[in-house]
Write a protein that holds these residues in place. Structure first.
Motif, mmCIF file in Angstrom:
data_model
loop_
_atom_site.group_PDB
_atom_site.id
_atom_site.type_symbol
_atom_site.label_atom_id
_atom_site.label_comp_id
_atom_site.label_asym_id
_atom_site.label_seq_id
_atom_site.Cartn_x
_atom_site.Cartn_y
_atom_site.Cartn_z
ATOM 1 N N LEU A 165 8.012 -75.924 45.227
ATOM 2 C CA LEU A 165 6.563 -75.912 44.849
ATOM 3 C C LEU A 165 6.194 -77.318 44.109
ATOM 4 O O LEU A 165 6.655 -77.313 42.858
ATOM 5 C CB LEU A 165 6.265 -74.593 44.091
ATOM 6 C CG LEU A 165 6.747 -73.578 44.666
ATOM 7 C CD1 LEU A 165 6.469 -71.984 43.875
ATOM 8 C CD2 LEU A 165 5.793 -73.096 45.778
ATOM 9 N N ASN A 170 0.699 -73.997 43.248
ATOM 10 C CA ASN A 170 1.781 -73.014 43.675
ATOM 11 C C ASN A 170 2.512 -72.731 42.400
ATOM 12 O O ASN A 170 3.079 -71.635 42.301
ATOM 13 C CB ASN A 170 2.488 -73.906 44.613
ATOM 14 C CG ASN A 170 1.787 -74.028 46.020
ATOM 15 O OD1 ASN A 170 1.094 -73.131 46.493
ATOM 16 N ND2 ASN A 170 2.235 -75.006 46.858
ATOM 17 N N LYS A 171 2.533 -73.777 41.434
ATOM 18 C CA LYS A 171 3.248 -73.478 40.256
ATOM 19 C C LYS A 171 2.745 -72.130 39.481
ATOM 20 O O LYS A 171 3.649 -71.448 39.031
ATOM 21 C CB LYS A 171 3.513 -74.655 39.442
ATOM 22 C CG LYS A 171 4.032 -74.575 38.027
ATOM 23 C CD LYS A 171 5.568 -74.055 38.028
ATOM 24 C CE LYS A 171 6.368 -74.249 36.899
ATOM 25 N NZ LYS A 171 5.461 -73.391 35.859
ATOM 26 N N PHE A 174 3.584 -69.124 41.158
ATOM 27 C CA PHE A 174 4.831 -68.746 41.293
ATOM 28 C C PHE A 174 5.058 -68.225 39.828
ATOM 29 O O PHE A 174 5.928 -67.219 39.775
ATOM 30 C CB PHE A 174 5.755 -69.961 41.374
ATOM 31 C CG PHE A 174 7.001 -69.826 41.546
ATOM 32 C CD1 PHE A 174 7.815 -69.172 42.822
ATOM 33 C CD2 PHE A 174 7.997 -70.109 40.672
ATOM 34 C CE1 PHE A 174 8.885 -69.120 43.015
ATOM 35 C CE2 PHE A 174 9.473 -70.026 41.076
ATOM 36 C CZ PHE A 174 9.998 -69.617 42.027
ATOM 37 N N TYR A 215 11.569 -73.086 43.433
ATOM 38 C CA TYR A 215 11.731 -73.000 45.085
ATOM 39 C C TYR A 215 10.972 -71.695 45.338
ATOM 40 O O TYR A 215 11.467 -70.762 44.770
ATOM 41 C CB TYR A 215 13.121 -73.247 45.346
ATOM 42 C CG TYR A 215 13.547 -74.641 45.264
ATOM 43 C CD1 TYR A 215 14.212 -75.203 44.367
ATOM 44 C CD2 TYR A 215 13.274 -75.558 46.298
ATOM 45 C CE1 TYR A 215 14.399 -76.505 44.077
ATOM 46 C CE2 TYR A 215 13.631 -76.983 46.183
ATOM 47 C CZ TYR A 215 14.098 -77.382 45.268
ATOM 48 O OH TYR A 215 14.407 -78.559 45.057
ATOM 49 N N ASP A 216 10.574 -71.623 46.616
ATOM 50 C CA ASP A 216 10.003 -70.360 47.345
ATOM 51 C C ASP A 216 11.055 -70.023 48.288
ATOM 52 O O ASP A 216 10.905 -70.603 49.475
ATOM 53 C CB ASP A 216 8.950 -70.562 47.804
ATOM 54 C CG ASP A 216 8.004 -69.309 48.201
ATOM 55 O OD1 ASP A 216 8.846 -68.419 48.335
ATOM 56 O OD2 ASP A 216 6.909 -69.353 48.333
ATOM 57 N N LYS A 407 9.918 -63.986 46.529
ATOM 58 C CA LYS A 407 10.090 -65.582 46.693
ATOM 59 C C LYS A 407 10.935 -66.063 45.553
ATOM 60 O O LYS A 407 11.492 -67.295 45.531
ATOM 61 C CB LYS A 407 8.764 -66.189 46.730
ATOM 62 C CG LYS A 407 8.237 -66.182 45.342
ATOM 63 C CD LYS A 407 6.667 -66.719 45.512
ATOM 64 C CE LYS A 407 5.609 -66.203 46.420
ATOM 65 N NZ LYS A 407 4.520 -66.720 46.460
#
Length: 455
Positions: A165, A170-171, A174, A215-216, A407
């Motif tokens: 990410l 995205n962060k 997440f 990481y996803d 995720k």
């Protein structure tokens, strides 16, 4: 004096237009030239307000740069901090999968020249994820990869790496996924025994890291990142013939081929200093999968005293020699639960720098035990390094647990819930108390009762 951690945020040498190797007289000359150029009183009256503001900001930066570089003591401190930051960018190699509780070295990560051994979980479900995150971090940072396996083609392993990410959106998404399981503040305020009130609060979710990436686990790494990376694959079935015979008390052909392959890559890519590196500030990340399994031609998993009982330890001994003399770091997964000779496990541990074991709850009584309902397994810390010393250390953190939700793969300290009365029946409390006794001192040292937990 300025705090050391704040100083390297700006490159004061570049602000003065000077080289880090410049002497004090050169720095003073550049400072005097720039301070006159950007002095507010020297600016023309017909320039815009925005230009004047830029000159003022530049003037302030130049003045701050000289306050640091013009003093011998602060300049020496700044230079040392710059060197430390450069070493962090070059040296530590981390598989940032929320290993904050396992960041034993300052700054976290896996030090150059060391071996991280992961004892695979029984069904080999979670250890490949740690293995792949280590490789994915290398691709994101532009490091060179060497992937070795006797089970799966390295090209296929790279295709299954988790997606990093890299942007703020995205962060943020997440982070919401990380903390969405936390209890609201209004619900966590409870009365507890006075002897626990002064104990530090346990953080449920991971904390931010100085470096590394998120990481996803539900997505795959972009193809363009793999294509742009420099990697080398070692797939045992393609490197060796099945007709080769193995002499007793020697390395298996698979181990010999792999050591030769690693040695050639280290030499050709310049990781040992013998040749110029094609890319500056580069590190070789070595990942070896299922080492010691019968697929590598080793029989330590098949017999207690096989003909090749010393082959694995000889391989690790030579591998450590290669790593110690090169800009390399290695992660190895090993099915130690299949090795029948415990003496071999002890020797393998001694030849590794960091050893952790994964215990999955799948198929065990802990899978249905309410005490572990929030986790999928435990992490056992067998050995951690004490750098620049002749002996290894043992971690004070005995109880670590991991969980995989959607995720996110998270590793955190294992701690007991403060009250089990609402979630556990009266008849099961005795079982929970007995389970608590088997935990390490971090969780179970207060649980001495026979019928209930002492909270």
């Amino acid at each position: 004096m300025m705090a050391a951690e704040q100083m390297p945020k700006k490159d004061w040498y570049s602000i003065l237009g000077a080289d880090p190797s410049a002497n004090m007289s050169d720095l003073k000359e550049k400072y005097q030239k720039l301070i006159l150029m950007y002095h507010p009183d020297k600016q023309s009256t017909d320039v815009s307000a925005g230009t004047v503001e830029e000159c003022v900001q530049k003037f302030i930066e130049i003045d701050q740069a000289w306050k640091i570089l013009g003093n011998e003591e602060t300049k020496r401190e700044y230079d040392l901090q710059r060197c430390e930051d450069d070493l962090r960018n070059i040296g530590p190699v981390d598989a940032q999968v929320y290993l904050e509780e396992m960041s034993w070295n300052e700054g976290g990560g896996l030090a150059i020249g060391t071996v991280l051994l992961i004892e695979e979980d029984k069904y080999n479900i979670y250890s490949p994820l740690l293995f792949k995150c280590f490789l994915a971090e290398g691709i994101v940072n532009g490091h060179t990869l060497l992937v070795a396996s006797a089970k799966e083609d390295p090209a296929n392993i790279l295709q299954e790496l988790p997606a990093p990410l890299l942007d703020d959106n995205n962060k943020k998404e997440f982070d919401e996924d990380v903390y969405n399981h936390k209890t609201p503040e209004s619900n966590i305020k409870m009365k507890i025994a006075w002897r626990y009130q002064l104990l530090p609060k346990m953080e449920i979710g991971p904390v931010s890291s100085r470096f590394g990436h998120y990481y996803d686990a539900s997505k795959r790494i972009p193809q363009e990142l793999i294509e742009a990376s420099n990697w080398h694959g070692f797939f045992l079935p393609e490197k060796i013939s099945s007709t080769l015979k193995v002499e007793p008390w020697s390395l298996t052909p698979g181990y010999i081929k792999l050591l030769q392959f690693i040695q050639n890559i280290i030499y050709e890519e310049g990781f040992d200093g013998s040749n110029p590196q094609k890319k500056q500030r580069n590190v070789l990340r070595i990942g070896i999968q299922n080492l010691g399994s019968p697929l590598w031609g080793d029989d330590i998993c098949c017999a207690e005293n096989g003909s090749n009982s010393h082959s694995l330890t000889k391989f690790l001994y030579v591998l450590r020699g290669l790593l110690r003399t090169s800009l390399s770091a290695c992660i190895i997964t090993m099915p130690t639960h299949l090795i029948q000779n415990k003496a071999i496990i002890a020797r393998v541990t001694n030849l590794s720098d960091i050893v952790i074991g994964l215990e999955s709850f799948i198929g065990s009584e802990r899978e249905t035990n309410p005490l572990y309902k929030d986790y999928h397994g435990l992490i056992h810390i067998r050995q951690i390094p004490r750098l620049n010393n002749l002996i290894c250390d043992e971690s004070d953190v005995k109880d670590l647990a991991f969980k995989l939700k959607r995720k996110l793969f998270t590793i955190e300290r294992l701690h007991l819930p403060p009250d089990l009365s609402d979630t556990v029946s009266r008849s099961s409390k005795q079982d929970l108390a007995e389970s608590t006794k088997r935990l390490g001192p971090g969780c179970g040292m207060m649980a001495g009762g026979k019928k209930h937990l002492d909270f």
